[in-house]
Motif scaffolding. Structure first.
Motif, PDB file in Angstrom:
ATOM      1  N   VAL A   1     -23.987 -18.034 -26.920  1.00 51.36           N
ATOM      2  CA  VAL A   1     -22.935 -18.688 -26.131  1.00 51.36           C
ATOM      3  C   VAL A   1     -21.952 -19.403 -27.054  1.00 51.36           C
ATOM      4  O   VAL A   1     -20.738 -19.346 -26.837  1.00 51.36           O
ATOM      5  N   PHE A   2     -22.465 -20.066 -28.102  1.00 46.50           N
ATOM      6  CA  PHE A   2     -21.576 -20.756 -29.036  1.00 46.50           C
ATOM      7  C   PHE A   2     -20.631 -19.771 -29.728  1.00 46.50           C
ATOM      8  O   PHE A   2     -19.433 -20.038 -29.870  1.00 46.50           O
ATOM      9  N   VAL A   3     -21.160 -18.626 -30.155  1.00 48.78           N
ATOM     10  CA  VAL A   3     -20.321 -17.616 -30.805  1.00 48.78           C
ATOM     11  C   VAL A   3     -19.272 -17.086 -29.820  1.00 48.78           C
ATOM     12  O   VAL A   3     -18.095 -16.937 -30.170  1.00 48.78           O
TER      13      VAL A   3
ATOM     14  N   ILE B   1     -12.119 -19.772 -27.883  1.00 45.57           N
ATOM     15  CA  ILE B   1     -11.229 -20.926 -28.057  1.00 45.57           C
ATOM     16  C   ILE B   1     -11.072 -21.343 -29.512  1.00 45.57           C
ATOM     17  O   ILE B   1     -10.307 -22.259 -29.804  1.00 45.57           O
ATOM     18  N   GLY B   2     -11.781 -20.693 -30.400  1.00 40.23           N
ATOM     19  CA  GLY B   2     -11.703 -21.037 -31.818  1.00 40.23           C
ATOM     20  C   GLY B   2     -12.936 -21.822 -32.249  1.00 40.23           C
ATOM     21  O   GLY B   2     -13.500 -22.593 -31.480  1.00 40.23           O
ATOM     22  N   PHE B   3     -13.314 -21.633 -33.510  1.00 39.11           N
ATOM     23  CA  PHE B   3     -14.533 -22.247 -34.032  1.00 39.11           C
ATOM     24  C   PHE B   3     -14.444 -23.774 -34.036  1.00 39.11           C
ATOM     25  O   PHE B   3     -15.362 -24.467 -33.627  1.00 39.11           O
ATOM     26  N   GLY B   4     -13.317 -24.296 -34.494  1.00 40.78           N
ATOM     27  CA  GLY B   4     -13.138 -25.752 -34.553  1.00 40.78           C
ATOM     28  C   GLY B   4     -13.204 -26.397 -33.178  1.00 40.78           C
ATOM     29  O   GLY B   4     -13.817 -27.454 -32.997  1.00 40.78           O
ATOM     30  N   SER B   5     -12.567 -25.762 -32.229  1.00 40.37           N
ATOM     31  CA  SER B   5     -12.588 -26.298 -30.862  1.00 40.37           C
ATOM     32  C   SER B   5     -13.986 -26.237 -30.267  1.00 40.37           C
ATOM     33  O   SER B   5     -14.394 -27.143 -29.531  1.00 40.37           O
ATOM     34  N   ALA B   6     -14.739 -25.194 -30.579  1.00 44.60           N
ATOM     35  CA  ALA B   6     -16.110 -25.077 -30.065  1.00 44.60           C
ATOM     36  C   ALA B   6     -16.996 -26.166 -30.661  1.00 44.60           C
ATOM     37  O   ALA B   6     -17.806 -26.772 -29.951  1.00 44.60           O
TER      38      ALA B   6
END
Length: 171
Positions: A22-24, A30-35
């Motif tokens: 789910v994180f990936v 939405i982008g790695f930083g936003s996640a």
């Protein structure tokens, strides 16, 4: 009890894989930083709610005991609230979503009823009656069922129900 414990490690591994997947997926959307920021913000909110829910559960428990009420409903509601806040504080999007769901009042009531049923099954009828009040018991009419092993007598009389239980005849 021990038979159920053998499923804990595979369940934890499955939960970890689900959290990562789910994180990936959210990170790609939405982008790695936003996640990462979303997970951090959810954990921060969960920590604040953990303190609030703990204090709220303790106050409601003490007020109920001082008023002479049975503490069971306050304890189960407090446990569900604490579990929801703890899941929200744990880093992860899936656990955070489950934690938020457990803090929603209708879901909280349903989960509290489930906790109560599990607790009643695991403790004696007398302790359950002291915590939660009288239980509702359905009495089925029909062929007599064997009674307690030590007497060998069938129990068909609703008047012989365990003390503290409300017996409802079932058609």
């Amino acid at each position: 009890m021990r038979r159920g414990l053998r499923y804990v490690p595979p369940a934890m591994l499955l939960a970890l894989i689900l959290e990562l997947a789910v994180f990936v997926a959210v990170g790609r959307g939405i982008g790695f930083g936003s996640a990462v920021l979303l997970v951090f913000a959810a954990s921060l909110v969960g920590l604040v709610l953990l303190r609030r829910e703990g204090m709220r559960a303790w106050r409601r428990f003490r007020a109920g005991v001082e008023a002479g009420e049975r503490p069971g409903p306050q304890v189960t509601d407090g446990l569900v609230g604490l579990l929801g806040a703890l899941l929200l504080a744990a880093p992860g999007l899936v656990s955070g979503a489950v934690g938020v769901l457990l803090l929603v009042p209708p879901v909280r009531r349903v989960a509290g009823a489930g906790v109560r049923r599990v607790a009643e099954r695991r403790m004696s009828s007398m302790v359950a009656a002291d915590l939660f009040g009288p239980r509702r018991v359905r009495v089925r009419q029909g062929e007599p069922q064997p009674g307690p092993a030590h007497t060998g007598q069938p129990v068909t009389d609703p008047n012989r129900a365990i003390e503290g239980e409300i017996v409802e005849p079932r058609p």
